[in-house]
Write a protein that holds these residues in place. Structure first.
Motif, PDB file in Angstrom:
ATOM      1  N   ILE A   1       0.853  -1.191   0.000  1.00  0.00           N
ATOM      2  CA  ILE A   1       0.000   0.000   0.000  1.00  0.00           C
ATOM      3  C   ILE A   1       0.890   1.242   0.000  1.00  0.00           C
ATOM      4  O   ILE A   1       1.729   1.414   0.877  1.00  0.00           O
ATOM      5  CB  ILE A   1      -0.926   0.016   1.241  1.00  0.00           C
ATOM      6  N   THR A   2       0.687   2.104  -0.993  1.00  0.00           N
ATOM      7  CA  THR A   2       1.500   3.315  -1.102  1.00  0.00           C
ATOM      8  C   THR A   2       1.062   4.402  -0.126  1.00  0.00           C
ATOM      9  O   THR A   2       1.889   5.103   0.436  1.00  0.00           O
ATOM     10  CB  THR A   2       1.449   3.884  -2.529  1.00  0.00           C
ATOM     11  N   HIS A   3      -0.262   4.542   0.060  1.00  0.00           N
ATOM     12  CA  HIS A   3      -0.806   5.542   0.982  1.00  0.00           C
ATOM     13  C   HIS A   3      -2.293   5.255   1.192  1.00  0.00           C
ATOM     14  O   HIS A   3      -2.870   4.391   0.543  1.00  0.00           O
ATOM     15  CB  HIS A   3      -0.557   6.961   0.478  1.00  0.00           C
ATOM     16  N   GLU A   4      -2.901   6.006   2.101  1.00  0.00           N
ATOM     17  CA  GLU A   4      -4.237   5.669   2.598  1.00  0.00           C
ATOM     18  C   GLU A   4      -5.419   6.194   1.799  1.00  0.00           C
ATOM     19  O   GLU A   4      -6.571   5.907   2.151  1.00  0.00           O
ATOM     20  CB  GLU A   4      -4.376   6.164   4.043  1.00  0.00           C
ATOM     21  N   HIS A   5      -5.233   6.899   0.726  1.00  0.00           N
ATOM     22  CA  HIS A   5      -6.376   7.425  -0.013  1.00  0.00           C
ATOM     23  C   HIS A   5      -7.225   6.276  -0.549  1.00  0.00           C
ATOM     24  O   HIS A   5      -6.709   5.237  -0.966  1.00  0.00           O
ATOM     25  CB  HIS A   5      -5.921   8.341  -1.145  1.00  0.00           C
ATOM     26  N   VAL A   6      -8.535   6.490  -0.555  1.00  0.00           N
ATOM     27  CA  VAL A   6      -9.483   5.416  -0.867  1.00  0.00           C
ATOM     28  C   VAL A   6      -9.244   4.796  -2.238  1.00  0.00           C
ATOM     29  O   VAL A   6      -9.459   3.590  -2.427  1.00  0.00           O
ATOM     30  CB  VAL A   6     -10.946   5.897  -0.701  1.00  0.00           C
ATOM     31  N   ASP A   7      -8.763   5.576  -3.195  1.00  0.00           N
ATOM     32  CA  ASP A   7      -8.507   5.020  -4.532  1.00  0.00           C
ATOM     33  C   ASP A   7      -7.262   4.130  -4.567  1.00  0.00           C
ATOM     34  O   ASP A   7      -6.895   3.606  -5.619  1.00  0.00           O
ATOM     35  CB  ASP A   7      -8.436   6.122  -5.595  1.00  0.00           C
ATOM     36  N   HIS A   8      -6.666   3.902  -3.399  1.00  0.00           N
ATOM     37  CA  HIS A   8      -5.517   2.996  -3.276  1.00  0.00           C
ATOM     38  C   HIS A   8      -5.762   1.864  -2.278  1.00  0.00           C
ATOM     39  O   HIS A   8      -5.019   0.893  -2.278  1.00  0.00           O
ATOM     40  CB  HIS A   8      -4.262   3.773  -2.877  1.00  0.00           C
ATOM     41  N   VAL A   9      -6.783   2.007  -1.419  1.00  0.00           N
ATOM     42  CA  VAL A   9      -7.005   0.995  -0.368  1.00  0.00           C
ATOM     43  C   VAL A   9      -8.415   0.414  -0.326  1.00  0.00           C
ATOM     44  O   VAL A   9      -8.690  -0.474   0.472  1.00  0.00           O
ATOM     45  CB  VAL A   9      -6.655   1.553   1.042  1.00  0.00           C
ATOM     46  N   ARG A  10      -9.308   0.896  -1.165  1.00  0.00           N
ATOM     47  CA  ARG A  10     -10.718   0.510  -1.108  1.00  0.00           C
ATOM     48  C   ARG A  10     -10.938  -1.004  -0.984  1.00  0.00           C
ATOM     49  O   ARG A  10     -11.774  -1.461  -0.221  1.00  0.00           O
ATOM     50  CB  ARG A  10     -11.441   1.035  -2.352  1.00  0.00           C
ATOM     51  N   GLY A  11     -10.191  -1.803  -1.710  1.00  0.00           N
ATOM     52  CA  GLY A  11     -10.464  -3.228  -1.766  1.00  0.00           C
ATOM     53  C   GLY A  11      -9.558  -4.133  -0.951  1.00  0.00           C
ATOM     54  O   GLY A  11      -9.635  -5.353  -1.077  1.00  0.00           O
TER      55      GLY A  11
ATOM     56  N   LEU B   1       0.132 -11.076   3.209  1.00  0.00           N
ATOM     57  CA  LEU B   1       0.333  -9.962   4.129  1.00  0.00           C
ATOM     58  C   LEU B   1       0.122  -8.641   3.399  1.00  0.00           C
ATOM     59  O   LEU B   1       0.285  -8.558   2.181  1.00  0.00           O
ATOM     60  CB  LEU B   1       1.749  -9.994   4.705  1.00  0.00           C
ATOM     61  N   VAL B   2      -0.218  -7.606   4.168  1.00  0.00           N
ATOM     62  CA  VAL B   2      -0.395  -6.260   3.638  1.00  0.00           C
ATOM     63  C   VAL B   2       0.764  -5.421   4.169  1.00  0.00           C
ATOM     64  O   VAL B   2       0.957  -5.307   5.383  1.00  0.00           O
ATOM     65  CB  VAL B   2      -1.745  -5.651   4.074  1.00  0.00           C
ATOM     66  N   TYR B   3       1.544  -4.836   3.262  1.00  0.00           N
ATOM     67  CA  TYR B   3       2.738  -4.068   3.610  1.00  0.00           C
ATOM     68  C   TYR B   3       2.454  -2.581   3.463  1.00  0.00           C
ATOM     69  O   TYR B   3       1.926  -2.144   2.438  1.00  0.00           O
ATOM     70  CB  TYR B   3       3.893  -4.427   2.678  1.00  0.00           C
ATOM     71  N   GLY B   4       2.817  -1.809   4.464  1.00  0.00           N
ATOM     72  CA  GLY B   4       2.658  -0.363   4.403  1.00  0.00           C
ATOM     73  C   GLY B   4       3.341   0.285   5.583  1.00  0.00           C
ATOM     74  O   GLY B   4       3.758  -0.392   6.534  1.00  0.00           O
ATOM     75  N   THR B   5       3.435   1.600   5.555  1.00  0.00           N
ATOM     76  CA  THR B   5       4.062   2.316   6.664  1.00  0.00           C
ATOM     77  C   THR B   5       3.089   2.417   7.835  1.00  0.00           C
ATOM     78  O   THR B   5       1.867   2.307   7.670  1.00  0.00           O
ATOM     79  CB  THR B   5       4.482   3.730   6.244  1.00  0.00           C
ATOM     80  N   LYS B   6       3.651   2.659   9.010  1.00  0.00           N
ATOM     81  CA  LYS B   6       2.822   2.823  10.211  1.00  0.00           C
ATOM     82  C   LYS B   6       1.841   3.979  10.018  1.00  0.00           C
ATOM     83  O   LYS B   6       0.663   3.866  10.351  1.00  0.00           O
ATOM     84  CB  LYS B   6       3.722   3.075  11.424  1.00  0.00           C
ATOM     85  N   GLY B   7       2.322   5.081   9.447  1.00  0.00           N
ATOM     86  CA  GLY B   7       1.456   6.230   9.211  1.00  0.00           C
ATOM     87  C   GLY B   7       0.301   5.909   8.278  1.00  0.00           C
ATOM     88  O   GLY B   7      -0.831   6.342   8.502  1.00  0.00           O
ATOM     89  N   THR B   8       0.560   5.125   7.245  1.00  0.00           N
ATOM     90  CA  THR B   8      -0.493   4.734   6.312  1.00  0.00           C
ATOM     91  C   THR B   8      -1.531   3.870   7.021  1.00  0.00           C
ATOM     92  O   THR B   8      -2.742   4.107   6.915  1.00  0.00           O
ATOM     93  CB  THR B   8       0.091   3.992   5.097  1.00  0.00           C
ATOM     94  N   PHE B   9      -1.084   2.857   7.762  1.00  0.00           N
ATOM     95  CA  PHE B   9      -2.034   1.973   8.451  1.00  0.00           C
ATOM     96  C   PHE B   9      -2.848   2.742   9.487  1.00  0.00           C
ATOM     97  O   PHE B   9      -4.054   2.522   9.618  1.00  0.00           O
ATOM     98  CB  PHE B   9      -1.313   0.801   9.103  1.00  0.00           C
ATOM     99  N   GLU B  10      -2.218   3.649  10.226  1.00  0.00           N
ATOM    100  CA  GLU B  10      -2.954   4.447  11.212  1.00  0.00           C
ATOM    101  C   GLU B  10      -4.002   5.316  10.534  1.00  0.00           C
ATOM    102  O   GLU B  10      -5.130   5.438  11.022  1.00  0.00           O
ATOM    103  CB  GLU B  10      -1.988   5.303  12.032  1.00  0.00           C
TER     104      GLU B  10
ATOM    105  N   LYS C   1      -9.818   6.310   9.399  1.00  0.00           N
ATOM    106  CA  LYS C   1     -10.909   6.568   8.461  1.00  0.00           C
ATOM    107  C   LYS C   1     -11.935   5.436   8.469  1.00  0.00           C
ATOM    108  O   LYS C   1     -12.795   5.368   7.600  1.00  0.00           O
ATOM    109  CB  LYS C   1     -10.358   6.777   7.049  1.00  0.00           C
ATOM    110  N   GLY C   2     -11.819   4.515   9.419  1.00  0.00           N
ATOM    111  CA  GLY C   2     -12.803   3.440   9.541  1.00  0.00           C
ATOM    112  C   GLY C   2     -12.508   2.206   8.718  1.00  0.00           C
ATOM    113  O   GLY C   2     -13.336   1.303   8.635  1.00  0.00           O
ATOM    114  N   GLY C   3     -11.353   2.135   8.111  1.00  0.00           N
ATOM    115  CA  GLY C   3     -11.024   0.990   7.261  1.00  0.00           C
ATOM    116  C   GLY C   3     -10.231  -0.085   7.974  1.00  0.00           C
ATOM    117  O   GLY C   3      -9.404  -0.732   7.366  1.00  0.00           O
ATOM    118  N   LYS C   4     -10.459  -0.239   9.257  1.00  0.00           N
ATOM    119  CA  LYS C   4      -9.674  -1.142  10.117  1.00  0.00           C
ATOM    120  C   LYS C   4      -9.241  -2.413   9.407  1.00  0.00           C
ATOM    121  O   LYS C   4     -10.036  -3.233   8.994  1.00  0.00           O
ATOM    122  CB  LYS C   4     -10.506  -1.494  11.355  1.00  0.00           C
TER     123      LYS C   4
END
Length: 146
Positions: free
Chosen positions: A56-66, A78-87, A92-95
């Motif tokens: 995951i590059t970043h948290e915007h919905v057009d990158h994480v929706r699915g 596994l899902v790989y991303g930065t701590k800031g992205t996951f937080e 935003k409710g996408g736990k």
């Protein structure tokens, strides 16, 4: 084939890319719905369960929706991303399921299967966004999104 790349979607409605070697499949971003993403990779003759990781590059919905919909039933993915992205995704409710998360840092080099991955910092209006380079043998692919 040493290393391959196939765009699945690239627009404000959703971004997703497939990176592959002979032995490894990686999904970069999951911006389509889980159902659309699963159908898209099946049309490419891949099973969702065959993916070793989702980056995951970043948290915007057009990158994480699915992400959540895609990893259902993918027990080893596994899902790989930065701590800031996951937080930010969680805020935003996408736990995302914690047992599926692999936290990376900018400038980190790691392997997914037989592909070497390097995360590097980019400038974007997101929390800790990164882009990725993929390397196998003498081939290298770098993908930088918005």
């Amino acid at each position: 084939m040493s290393l391959g790349f196939c765009p699945i979607a690239s627009s404000s409605r959703g971004n997703s890319y497939c990176i592959r070697s002979e032995n490894t499949l990686i999904l970069l971003d999951a911006g389509l719905t889980g159902v659309k993403l699963r159908n898209a990779v099946k049309e490419m003759d891949f099973e969702p369960e065959a993916f070793s990781g989702i980056l995951i590059t970043h948290e915007h919905v057009d990158h994480v929706r699915g992400v959540k919909g895609f990893i259902k039933g993918c027990s080893e993915t596994l899902v790989y991303g930065t701590k800031g992205t996951f937080e930010a995704v969680n805020d935003k409710g996408g736990k995302l399921p914690e047992e599926k998360l692999y936290i990376i840092e900018k400038d980190q080099v790691f392997a997914i299967g037989d592909i070497e991955v390097t995360a590097f910092e980019i400038s974007h209006d997101a929390s800790e966004p990164v882009a990725f380079s993929f390397k196998k043998d003498d081939k290298k692919i770098t993908i930088v999104t918005d």
